[in-house]
Design a protein around this motif. Structure first.
Motif, short mmCIF file in Angstrom:
data_model
loop_
_atom_site.label_atom_id
_atom_site.label_comp_id
_atom_site.label_asym_id
_atom_site.label_seq_id
_atom_site.Cartn_x
_atom_site.Cartn_y
_atom_site.Cartn_z
N VAL A 1 2.27 -14.73 32.15
CA VAL A 1 0.99 -14.34 32.41
C VAL A 1 0.26 -14.69 30.92
CG1 VAL A 1 1.21 -12.12 31.54
CG2 VAL A 1 -0.52 -12.43 33.09
N ARG A 2 -1.04 -15.08 30.96
CA ARG A 2 -1.89 -15.11 29.88
C ARG A 2 -2.39 -13.69 29.30
NH1 ARG A 2 -6.04 -20.16 31.18
NH2 ARG A 2 -4.73 -21.66 31.41
N ARG A 3 -2.31 -13.65 28.13
CA ARG A 3 -3.04 -12.31 27.83
C ARG A 3 -4.38 -12.06 28.09
NH1 ARG A 3 -3.60 -12.44 21.28
NH2 ARG A 3 -3.45 -9.84 21.12
N PRO A 4 -4.69 -10.94 28.59
CA PRO A 4 -6.22 -10.86 29.26
C PRO A 4 -6.82 -11.13 28.10
CG PRO A 4 -4.57 -8.90 30.05
CD PRO A 4 -3.70 -9.76 28.79
N ALA A 5 -8.41 -11.21 28.42
CA ALA A 5 -9.37 -11.24 27.43
C ALA A 5 -9.39 -10.07 26.77
CB ALA A 5 -10.59 -11.75 28.14
N PRO A 6 -9.84 -10.16 25.40
CA PRO A 6 -10.03 -8.84 24.76
C PRO A 6 -11.10 -8.23 25.35
CG PRO A 6 -10.60 -10.85 23.27
CD PRO A 6 -9.99 -11.32 24.59
N VAL A 7 -11.46 -7.07 24.94
CA VAL A 7 -12.64 -6.28 25.33
C VAL A 7 -13.61 -6.02 24.21
CG1 VAL A 7 -13.61 -4.23 26.32
CG2 VAL A 7 -11.54 -4.79 27.08
N PRO A 8 -14.55 -6.63 23.85
CA PRO A 8 -15.63 -6.50 22.78
C PRO A 8 -15.81 -4.83 22.70
CG PRO A 8 -16.69 -7.63 24.53
CD PRO A 8 -15.42 -7.59 24.96
N PHE A 9 -16.33 -4.49 21.68
CA PHE A 9 -16.78 -2.96 21.54
C PHE A 9 -17.86 -2.76 22.44
CE2 PHE A 9 -19.08 0.62 20.18
CZ PHE A 9 -18.22 1.44 19.94
N THR A 10 -17.65 -2.01 23.36
CA THR A 10 -18.78 -1.50 24.40
C THR A 10 -19.12 -0.17 24.26
OG1 THR A 10 -17.80 -3.45 25.91
CG2 THR A 10 -19.39 -1.90 26.79
N GLY B 1 0.81 -1.32 0.07
CA GLY B 1 0.02 0.12 0.08
C GLY B 1 0.71 1.14 -0.10
N THR B 2 0.29 2.35 -0.52
CA THR B 2 1.11 3.73 -0.26
C THR B 2 0.51 4.66 0.72
OG1 THR B 2 -0.65 4.49 -2.02
CG2 THR B 2 1.35 3.49 -2.69
N GLU B 3 -0.54 4.37 1.43
CA GLU B 3 -1.29 5.17 2.31
C GLU B 3 -1.69 4.32 3.61
OE1 GLU B 3 -1.68 8.28 1.90
OE2 GLU B 3 -0.99 8.56 -0.46
N TRP B 4 -1.49 5.21 4.65
CA TRP B 4 -2.21 4.69 6.10
C TRP B 4 -3.76 4.70 5.92
CZ3 TRP B 4 1.01 2.52 9.67
CH2 TRP B 4 2.41 2.87 9.56
N GLU B 5 -4.15 3.75 6.47
CA GLU B 5 -5.71 3.47 6.69
C GLU B 5 -6.20 3.73 7.97
OE1 GLU B 5 -9.38 0.24 6.01
OE2 GLU B 5 -7.12 -0.24 5.38
N ALA B 6 -7.05 4.65 8.26
CA ALA B 6 -7.64 4.57 9.74
C ALA B 6 -8.70 3.71 9.77
CB ALA B 6 -8.24 6.14 9.86
N LEU B 7 -8.50 3.03 10.93
CA LEU B 7 -9.56 2.08 11.34
C LEU B 7 -10.40 2.37 12.18
CD1 LEU B 7 -6.99 -1.03 11.99
CD2 LEU B 7 -8.06 -0.29 9.74
N GLU B 8 -11.64 2.29 11.90
CA GLU B 8 -12.83 2.63 12.87
C GLU B 8 -12.75 1.71 14.25
OE1 GLU B 8 -15.31 4.76 12.51
OE2 GLU B 8 -14.15 5.47 10.78
N PRO B 9 -13.30 2.28 15.24
CA PRO B 9 -13.09 1.70 16.43
C PRO B 9 -13.95 0.05 16.47
CG PRO B 9 -13.50 3.70 17.03
CD PRO B 9 -13.45 3.57 15.37
N ARG B 10 -13.28 -0.70 16.93
CA ARG B 10 -13.96 -2.20 16.50
C ARG B 10 -13.98 -2.80 17.83
NH1 ARG B 10 -10.71 -4.66 11.73
NH2 ARG B 10 -10.99 -2.71 11.16
N ALA B 11 -13.53 -2.41 18.70
CA ALA B 11 -13.06 -3.07 20.31
C ALA B 11 -12.77 -2.24 21.12
CB ALA B 11 -12.15 -4.16 20.07
N GLY B 12 -13.01 -2.71 22.59
CA GLY B 12 -12.60 -1.77 23.63
C GLY B 12 -14.11 -0.95 24.09
N TYR B 13 -13.70 -0.41 25.53
CA TYR B 13 -14.99 0.53 26.03
C TYR B 13 -14.75 1.85 25.35
CZ TYR B 13 -15.01 -3.07 29.75
OH TYR B 13 -15.30 -3.97 30.56
#
Length: 366
Positions: free
Chosen positions: A350-359, A284-296
């Motif tokens: 340590v285990r990776r903590p559980a991911p946070v679904p989009f909240t 690619g030639t450009e940076w793509e902004a990602l929409e929030p898809r996870a987290g509080y």
């Protein structure tokens, strides 16, 4: 949620305001008591919180309505207050770092396990949409297999803005123990635990001058290294490099970048909850902004304590004491490596903590 969860706050300093903004009016929490070495500060805080009392630390730890102690004291006091709370049968959520010395951090976790209480620890910024969206993109294969990461924090020092910055330059302070938890916690959420480190450190000058507040112009001694850098070997083989400095003016580097076989993710400042996550795909030639898809979404300080309250045996706290102890192990190993000039293997895993679904904001504030 049932009855509100009783919380007692020890330490009404600068950071307490951010926690109170989140927790004081949250329906899942009742701030039953506050305590501070300066009784006038605790009295002033209690006066703004319905149903809260200003107490001594000893009385707060014994208060029957306090289920969890929010420990916002200076780092040197973290272990003593946390252990006192655990011995009183209370859960603990502590500001970062978990403790100044690794054995003290171990004692907190071991005593909490024996007592059957929970430990949580800042930073909880990694639970926001910034770090969590980046994690979702990595876990979703958008950069292929992650191979390496960089983490960079450069400032001229907190004495420029903090009215009482002494503890930043005393044992237990310095850029790594102060700011490293944000970056290391994010790297653990993104890439998993660390198995070994190599570090190097330096000190620019022997004293600093306070730049604001009633002590402006007063010199304070520097007793710790103020520039720390190192390499982290993650358990899955990825390599991260980290730089934390109170000796620079500024940097153009992204706070965190994660590099994979087919792309790179630029992660926003882990000292914030949100921010734009950017992806650059191979070819690619450009940076793509990602929409929030996870987290509080719209999270603020205190979300980690709320996450701890809602945790159970199937889903431990995401900003938990186990992660905080691993971060402390990583930091103290980096400092020891710098002093001894050798690679050091960590003693914790340590285990990776559980991911946070989009909240949504509405979902976590009600």
């Amino acid at each position: 949620m049932g009855d509100p969860h009783g919380v007692g706050i020890v330490g009404i300093g600068v950071i307490s305001r951010a926690y109170l903004d989140t927790l004081a009016s949250h329906p899942a929490v009742h701030i039953a008591a506050v305590a501070d070495l300066d009784a006038s500060r605790s009295a002033a805080a209690a006066a703004t919180i319905a149903g809260s009392e200003a107490l001594s630390v000893e009385r707060l730890l014994a208060h029957p309505d306090v289920q969890t102690v929010l420990n916002l004291t200076i780092p040197a006091a973290h272990a003593d207050i946390s252990l006192g709370a655990i011995d009183a049968g209370k859960n603990v959520y502590v500001e970062k770092p978990l403790a100044v010395a690794f054995p003290d951090g171990q004692a907190i976790i071991e005593r909490a396990t024996a007592a059957g209480v929970r430990v949580g620890c800042a930073p909880d910024t990694v639970l926001g949409t910034g770090t969590q969206t980046a994690r979702a993109a990595i876990d979703g294969g958008l950069i292929g297999r992650p191979m390496s990461a960089t983490a960079v924090m450069v400032t001229p020092g907190h004495e420029r803005w903090h009215p009482h910055p002494d503890f930043y330059y005393a044992p237990g302070g310095g850029p790594l123990l102060d700011m490293g938890p944000y970056y290391l916690s994010a790297l653990i959420h993104l890439l998993g635990p660390v198995r070994a480190v190599v570090g190097a450190a330096s000190r620019l000058r022997a004293e600093r001058v306070i730049g604001s507040g009633p002590r402006a112009g007063e010199p304070i001694p520097v007793q710790v290294d103020t520039h720390v850098t190192g390499v982290l070997e993650h358990a899955d083989g990825a390599l991260s490099t980290i730089t934390t400095s109170f000796d620079g003016v500024a940097t153009t580097a992204a706070p965190i970048e994660v590099h994979g076989e087919t792309g790179t993710i630029a992660v926003p400042d882990p000292n914030t909850f949100d921010g734009t996550v950017r992806l650059r795909a191979l070819g690619g030639t450009e940076w793509e902004a990602l929409e929030p898809r996870a987290g509080y979404a719209g999270a603020a300080r205190g979300i980690g304590l709320l996450d701890l309250i809602r945790a159970d045996r199937q889903r431990p706290p995401r900003a938990g004491g186990d992660v905080a102890l691993h971060v402390l192990d990583t930091m103290t190993a980096l400092l020891r490596s710098a002093a001894e000039g050798r690679r050091i293997e960590l003693t914790t895993a340590v285990r990776r903590p559980a991911p946070v679904p989009f909240t949504s904001t509405e979902d976590w504030t009600t």
